[in-house]
Design an enzyme around this catalytic site. Structure first.
Site, PDB file in Angstrom:
ATOM      1  N   GLU A 149       0.820  -1.209   0.000  1.00 52.27           N
ATOM      2  CA  GLU A 149       0.000   0.000   0.000  1.00 52.27           C
ATOM      3  C   GLU A 149       0.861   1.269   0.000  1.00 52.27           C
ATOM      4  OE1 GLU A 149      -0.286  -2.603   1.970  1.00 52.27           O
ATOM      5  OE2 GLU A 149      -2.372  -3.089   2.435  1.00 52.27           O
ATOM      6  N   LEU A 150       1.952   1.224   0.766  1.00 53.79           N
ATOM      7  CA  LEU A 150       2.794   2.425   0.856  1.00 53.79           C
ATOM      8  C   LEU A 150       3.445   2.722  -0.487  1.00 53.79           C
ATOM      9  CD1 LEU A 150       3.992   4.707   2.526  1.00 53.79           C
ATOM     10  CD2 LEU A 150       5.850   3.173   3.197  1.00 53.79           C
ATOM     11  N   LYS A 151       3.882   1.685  -1.153  1.00 55.81           N
ATOM     12  CA  LYS A 151       4.481   1.872  -2.480  1.00 55.81           C
ATOM     13  C   LYS A 151       3.484   2.543  -3.420  1.00 55.81           C
ATOM     14  CE  LYS A 151       5.591  -0.385  -6.723  1.00 55.81           C
ATOM     15  NZ  LYS A 151       6.813   0.373  -6.949  1.00 55.81           N
TER      16      LYS A 151
ATOM     17  N   GLU B   6      18.469  -9.557 -23.940  1.00 55.18           N
ATOM     18  CA  GLU B   6      17.775  -9.973 -22.704  1.00 55.18           C
ATOM     19  C   GLU B   6      16.294  -9.608 -22.658  1.00 55.18           C
ATOM     20  OE1 GLU B   6      20.001  -9.089 -19.070  1.00 55.18           O
ATOM     21  OE2 GLU B   6      21.896  -9.222 -20.129  1.00 55.18           O
TER      22      GLU B   6
ATOM     23  N   GLU C 147      28.803  -6.987  -2.393  1.00 53.64           N
ATOM     24  CA  GLU C 147      27.874  -6.738  -1.288  1.00 53.64           C
ATOM     25  C   GLU C 147      27.732  -7.943  -0.368  1.00 53.64           C
ATOM     26  OE1 GLU C 147      24.614  -5.736  -3.986  1.00 53.64           O
ATOM     27  OE2 GLU C 147      23.431  -7.241  -2.949  1.00 53.64           O
TER      28      GLU C 147
ATOM     29  N   HIS D 181      22.961   5.645 -15.924  1.00 48.28           N
ATOM     30  CA  HIS D 181      21.914   5.898 -14.929  1.00 48.28           C
ATOM     31  C   HIS D 181      21.049   7.097 -15.271  1.00 48.28           C
ATOM     32  CE1 HIS D 181      25.039   3.496 -12.919  1.00 48.28           C
ATOM     33  NE2 HIS D 181      24.001   2.883 -12.408  1.00 48.28           N
TER      34      HIS D 181
HETATM   35  N1  GLN Z   1      23.625  -8.289 -18.019  1.00 48.95           N
HETATM   36  C1  GLN Z   1      22.887  -7.465 -17.120  1.00 48.95           C
HETATM   37  C2  GLN Z   1      22.228  -6.329 -17.881  1.00 48.95           C
HETATM   38  O1  GLN Z   1      22.803  -5.826 -18.774  1.00 48.95           O
HETATM   39  C3  GLN Z   1      23.748  -6.912 -16.027  1.00 48.95           C
HETATM   40  C4  GLN Z   1      22.942  -6.132 -15.024  1.00 48.95           C
HETATM   41  C5  GLN Z   1      23.705  -5.679 -13.805  1.00 48.95           C
HETATM   42  O2  GLN Z   1      24.890  -5.605 -13.800  1.00 48.95           O
HETATM   43  N2  GLN Z   1      23.028  -5.368 -12.757  1.00 48.95           N
HETATM   44  O3  GLN Z   1      21.141  -5.894 -17.574  1.00 48.95           O
END
Ligand code: GLN
Ligand code: ZN
Length: 757
Positions: free
Chosen positions: A17-19, A483, A604, A693
């Site tokens: 819901e919050l999302k 992909e 990570e 990005h």
């Molecule tokens: N092969 C993935 C892509 O191009 C790699 C994504 C990632 O590094 N998080 O989307």
């Protein structure tokens, strides 16, 4: 009398819901008042649910519209100047601006919260930073719960952890130096909470489970010397690990209570009890980081020992950490197989476990719940769905030779130069191409059943073919298939591997309104059949240029899933690696000449304690090598990572022995390449020269400059040219424009190299 306590409840709501409310608010479809009402409704429901579950100590101020670290920054009035927060009080809109950025002011940085997949907004601390109490949220939410008849224990993020997670705006500023300046604000908040009727507060200092510097130790001592006496009693919460060498420090702080994570470090209970303390001990016995049902009998044995030695009235039973990191309610999972469901517990179920343990310690009847827990445990231990003897035998039989390519890099490099028609400074991309509205629409239609399998496949083939043509037209050297058939780089593989299960509503907050639904790895992992070979073969059939096969690596699959807790993670990772290894071999068999194994999550997984890092890196690297090694010298293995801090893991990166590694580099201005140069990284590198990005198309001069800087560190015969990461979140116009520029930058460098000869 032993109490049942909770440290934090998931905020997003059982149905996210919050999302929904946040997204609607940001899109202008929900007013600030409506958003506030929705949030208040969630809080009220969560408090009532905890009360109904038999939780005696219920948290408040664990809720956040975006992030609790950001809320703390707001509380302290530490709003960076660029957001120009008018007035005394930092309101939610200012917080959203800080987290998400505005047209004028870039967002604050975001990074992972300790070793979780939750992201917090990094506090920025400027030279001479001023602080003042700028958000009464902790007091307001305490009073809000009071008005609903729920007496809560407010949660605050501790001053030392807050400062330690902060980042200096300018060099020469030490974030930790802010601690003395923020303590008066914490004191004010504590006094106000006391005045409002709070008898206890929970103050979180997860920093206490990490390797502390002397300054951090001193800061903790001085902070709690003041806060421990300021107002309500303080339950100092530590989690995500054991106190280790900080145990004496923690026990010496003048606070009334101490919470211990006894899931990550059960042995510390004995040490604390042996040391002796007059603090109330909160026993974190129920795993707040994973989805498995607890072994109540084992937890009970620990709690009872504590009750006996320390006194039942001085212990609390609790989850190991906030339940922020687990999905909300298992009851929403009607579609999960019954046996698997028996083995699981989400936030609501975990609270029931906490309450059961507390009841048992108080001597109340809880026998039924213990019987159910014991029988689930026995069923899980014996389940044929979990234990596949063939997988275990194969994993046990892995030898050192399985972890090695047949030849060393320079021999492989020669073999690959013969077999792969690549120029100097070859250009490539990271794998995904834009997941356009049409792609997502087709996937949704297919899922709904309104587009049949054949229709969906035809659509994906057309997309793939168009993508190959576009890459050829752009002049890229090493192609990818794009992909388009993948929803998510882990889910796609999990859906095709044995030992994985998927929930319907198992969402966990990643950041802000963004949630993830990690797969569950419940059993031995194996690969019933090839997962990507048909797509790779199809894509390669469309072009003369080499097309990279594209796989997600074992560590990343592990890291982004809820992993079984009945064997070491390293063992599960090895099983995944063997499945990927089979895929690698099959791709080679299908004529694929280059295979990329993505490991964006390798870093990570690094343990919080330095002493544990080497062991982790060792099995993580082995897993990658196990997956990558079954191929001939001619087959080129790529890997990809998208973060830009390599310093502390550089030797491990080199040991992966991938032929080519592509990394995020553009935003660091190639700074990070220095460490590749310094350690003499031996294999080929593709430092990203385009920050994917944002939709911005960098000018040629900019890419050329980045590439020139890279060429200073990396010898020509080992330098690749590529973007920072995959392109799935981008649109085609900026992708075409940027890749055209990228190819031109590589050509420029080639010409220069020729001229220099
Ligand atoms: N092969 C993935 C892509 O191009 C790699 C994504 C990632 O590094 N998080 O989307
Ligand atoms: Zn990436």
């Amino acid at each position: 009398m032993a109490k049942a306590a909770n440290l934090g409840f998931p905020r997003i709501g059982a149905r996210r819901e919050l999302k929904r409310a946040l997204d609607a608010h940001w899109a202008g479809r929900l007013s600030a008042a409506e958003l506030a009402a929705e949030a208040a409704g969630l809080r009220a429901r969560h408090w009532q649910a905890q009360k109904a579950a038999g939780i005696d100590v219920i948290p408040s101020n664990d809720f956040s519209l975006y992030d609790h670290v950001l809320d703390t920054t707001a509380m302290l009035g530490a709003v960076p100047a660029r957001f120009d927060a008018a007035g005394e009080r930092v309101n939610p809109e200012t917080c959203f601006a800080m987290a998400r950025g505005t047209a004028e002011a870039p967002a604050m940085e975001m990074t992972k919260w300790f070793d979780t997949n939750y992201h917090y907004i990094v506090p920025e601390i400027a030279h001479g930073q001023q602080f003042q109490l700028a958000s009464p949220k902790p007091v307001e939410e305490f009073l809000e719960a009071q008005a609903l008849g729920v007496h809560t224990r407010p949660v605050l993020l501790g001053p030392v952890t807050w400062a330690a997670l902060g980042k200096a705006r300018e060099t020469g500023v030490d974030p930790l130096a802010a601690v003395p300046a923020i303590l008066p604000i914490y004191e004010q908040v504590l006094l106000r909470l006391a005045a409002a009727g709070a008898d206890w507060v929970q103050i979180d200092e997860p920093i206490l489970v990490t390797d502390l510097s002397d300054d951090q130790r001193r800061a903790l001592a001085s902070a709690y010397g003041r806060l421990g006496r300021a107002g309500p009693k303080v339950m100092l919460a530590t989690y995500f690990g054991g106190l280790g060498d900080n145990l004496a420090l923690a026990l010496g702080l003048p606070v009334a209570g101490l919470h211990l994570d006894l899931v990550r470090d059960p042995a510390q209970l004995g040490r604390v009890l042996a040391a002796g303390t007059d603090k109330v001990l909160s026993l974190g016995l129920i795993d707040g980081r994973n989805v498995w049902r607890a072994d109540l009998s084992a937890a009970h044995a620990m709690a009872e020992a504590a009750a006996r030695l320390h006194g039942g009235d001085r212990i609390e039973i609790a989850p190991s950490c906030s339940l922020l990191h687990v999905p909300v309610d298992l009851d929403a999972e009607e579609t999960l197989e019954a046996d698997l469901r028996e083995w699981l517990a989400f936030a609501h179920q975990k609270l029931a476990e906490v309450a059961t343990l507390a009841r048992a310690i108080r001597g109340e009847d809880a026998a039924e719940a213990f019987r159910a827990s014991d029988s689930a445990k026995a069923a899980r231990a014996a389940s044929r769905r979990i234990h596949d003897p063939a997988v275990a035998a194969r994993a046990a039989g892995v030898t050192a030779a399985d972890l090695c390519r047949a030849s060393v890099f320079c021999d492989r490099q020669h073999a690959q130069a013969e077999s792969l028609p690549l120029p100097l400074f070859p250009t490539t991309t990271i794998g995904s191409f834009p997941q356009t509205a049409e792609v997502r629409h087709a996937r949704a239609e297919h899922r709904r059943g309104t587009l049949d399998d054949a229709g969906y496949e035809a659509f994906l083939k057309a997309e793939t073919a168009a993508c190959i043509r576009r890459q050829e037209a752009l002049g890229l050297d090493m192609l990818v298939h794009g992909e388009f058939e993948r929803n998510d780089m882990v889910e796609y593989f999990g859906e095709r591997l044995a030992g994985f299960a998927f929930t319907r509503m198992g969402w966990v907050q990643s950041y802000g309104s963004r949630c993830v639904k990690p797969p569950l790895i419940f059993g031995d992992v194996s690969r019933p059949e090839p997962m990507t070979v048909d797509w790779a073969r199809f894509a390669q059939s469309l072009t003369e240029r080499p097309v990279k096969g594209m796989l997600t690596g074992p560590v990343t699959i592990l890291q982004w899933s809820f992993v079984r807790d009945d064997q070491p993670r390293s063992e599960t990772c090895r099983q995944i690696a063997l499945a990927i290894r089979d895929e690698v071999a099959d791709l080679e068999g299908a004529g694929v000449r280059a295979i990329q194994i993505d490991e964006p999550a390798l870093r990570e997984g690094l343990p919080l304690r330095r002493a544990e890092r080497e062991a982790y890196l060792s099995w993580a690297v082995d897993s990658f090598r196990l997956a990558a090694s079954p191929v001939r010298d001619e087959t080129q293995i790529h890997t990809h990572m998208c973060y830009s801090e390599f310093n502390d893991i550089m030797p491990a990166i080199a040991t992966l022995d991938a032929d080519v590694i592509s990394i995020e580099a553009s935003r660091s201005d190639m700074e990070l390449l220095r460490v590749f140069g310094e350690v003499g990284y031996p294999n080929a590198i593709g430092p990203g020269i385009w920050d994917i990005h944002s939709p911005r198309v960098p000018p040629l001069a900019e890419m050329t400059a980045l590439l020139a800087r890279a060429a200073e560190v990396i010898p020509a015969e080992r330098l690749w040219v590529n973007p920072d990461c995959g392109l799935k979140t981008r649109g085609w116009p900026e992708v075409e424009a940027s890749l055209k520029t990228l190819v031109a930058a590589a050509q420029g460098l080639r010409q220069q190299a020729l001229a220099a000869e």
